[in-house]
Design an enzyme around this catalytic site. Sequence first.
Site, PDB file in Angstrom:
ATOM      1  N   GLU A 182       0.831  -1.222   0.000  1.00  0.00           N
ATOM      2  CA  GLU A 182       0.000   0.000   0.000  1.00  0.00           C
ATOM      3  C   GLU A 182       0.859   1.264   0.000  1.00  0.00           C
ATOM      4  OE1 GLU A 182      -1.458   1.828   3.397  1.00  0.00           O
ATOM      5  OE2 GLU A 182      -1.024   0.155   4.745  1.00  0.00           O
ATOM      6  N   SER A 240     -12.899   1.568  10.524  1.00  0.00           N
ATOM      7  CA  SER A 240     -12.175   1.700   9.251  1.00  0.00           C
ATOM      8  C   SER A 240     -12.871   0.939   8.119  1.00  0.00           C
ATOM      9  CB  SER A 240     -10.759   1.163   9.414  1.00  0.00           C
ATOM     10  OG  SER A 240     -10.106   1.157   8.160  1.00  0.00           O
ATOM     11  N   ASP A 288     -11.368  -0.471   5.991  1.00  0.00           N
ATOM     12  CA  ASP A 288     -10.547  -1.677   5.759  1.00  0.00           C
ATOM     13  C   ASP A 288     -11.320  -2.941   6.152  1.00  0.00           C
ATOM     14  OD1 ASP A 288      -8.543   0.107   5.146  1.00  0.00           O
ATOM     15  OD2 ASP A 288      -7.296  -0.356   6.899  1.00  0.00           O
ATOM     16  N   ASP A 292     -16.431   5.428  14.475  1.00  0.00           N
ATOM     17  CA  ASP A 292     -15.249   5.342  13.611  1.00  0.00           C
ATOM     18  C   ASP A 292     -14.788   3.891  13.468  1.00  0.00           C
ATOM     19  OD1 ASP A 292     -12.943   5.635  12.172  1.00  0.00           O
ATOM     20  OD2 ASP A 292     -12.127   7.264  13.388  1.00  0.00           O
ATOM     21  N   LYS A 317      -3.651  -2.613  14.919  1.00  0.00           N
ATOM     22  CA  LYS A 317      -2.891  -1.500  15.504  1.00  0.00           C
ATOM     23  C   LYS A 317      -3.349  -1.230  16.933  1.00  0.00           C
ATOM     24  CE  LYS A 317      -3.082   1.651  12.074  1.00  0.00           C
ATOM     25  NZ  LYS A 317      -3.109   1.070  10.742  1.00  0.00           N
ATOM     26  N   VAL A 337      -5.355   0.339   3.035  1.00  0.00           N
ATOM     27  CA  VAL A 337      -5.523  -1.114   2.925  1.00  0.00           C
ATOM     28  C   VAL A 337      -6.750  -1.427   2.066  1.00  0.00           C
ATOM     29  CG1 VAL A 337      -6.114  -3.200   4.239  1.00  0.00           C
ATOM     30  CG2 VAL A 337      -4.305  -1.674   5.056  1.00  0.00           C
TER      31      VAL A 337
END
Length: 305
Positions: free
Chosen positions: A26, A142, A144, A140, A161, A108
């Site tokens: 990425e 993602s 992804d 929130d 993460k 991603v």
Amino acid sequence: MISKHLDILPEVKYALNNNLPVVALESTIISHGMPYPQNKETALQVEKIVRNQGAIPATIAIINGKLKVGLTTNEIDYLAKSGTNIVKASRRDIPYLLSQKIDGATTVASTMIAANLAGIKVFATGGIGGVHRGASESFDISADLQELSNTNVAVVCAGIKAILDLELTLEYLETFGVPVLGYKTEELPAFYSRKSGFNVNYKLDTPQEIAQLLKSKWDLNIKGGVIIANPIPKDKELDFEIMNDAISIALQEEKTLGIKGKNSTPFLLQKVKELTDGLSLDANIELVYNNAKLAALIAKAYYSK
Ligand code: PSU
Ligand code: MN
């Protein structure tokens, strides 16, 4: 008409046409995830690591109105120098950027989309996006994660993460049927550190077994990706508790400054880097290298007869 929007580097195209292993990479991690010049050095080194394992790297970005699969050194340099001035491009941004011919660095989610269109099965990154802490209020989550439930690409990462809510992210992935595999680990790694207190779904010990699992999934048309969580090497990991303290401070500051949406992840990564005197950046770089190597081995196993 897909080909109209895709620009595949000749070397990558040749590899794909001949069933040779290719690893997608990425570009948001270059522009928004790391400072210059470490971002450029890392991006080039990651490509080298993939090559050294016998696979072809394909770093992905949006350039000149096309989804570019495989970048030149000049293009990597351009993304690295642009930093946050370039658009962080996720799924929802692709149509606008392509039609307006605006450049973008792919996350991603959007890297998975481009990889899938090009026919690349394996992708290496640092850490995927997930459900943010406090998501019950901020919503929130993602993009992804949605992409992982829809797009047939395997993503090698160092776990989820540590800035995120790992427990909620795992719940979300379970709901959407995304397998979370641990490479030689039962415990889900937390990006900067090898431990998290949570388990992966399945531990697999070889790239061959992982490749077999991918084939089983996609042979059966069970749509979506797979997460391969690869712990940061022992001698490079950071202490889980120290990282958690730094992350708490970064989250507090984010709240005070009112930072939200797509700016959240880049802000938190940068803040944690400051709070750890750059140690988090060193760890981030090392874990990406480690993931690039494993991704190349999985891609090779996937294409071996
Ligand atoms: N992993 C890293 N550094 C990064 C990212 C991941 O080590 O910068 C980026 C990826 O591009 C990922 C994005 O898709 O952060 C997630 O952003 P968001 O939470 O806004 O979806
Ligand atoms: Mn978000």
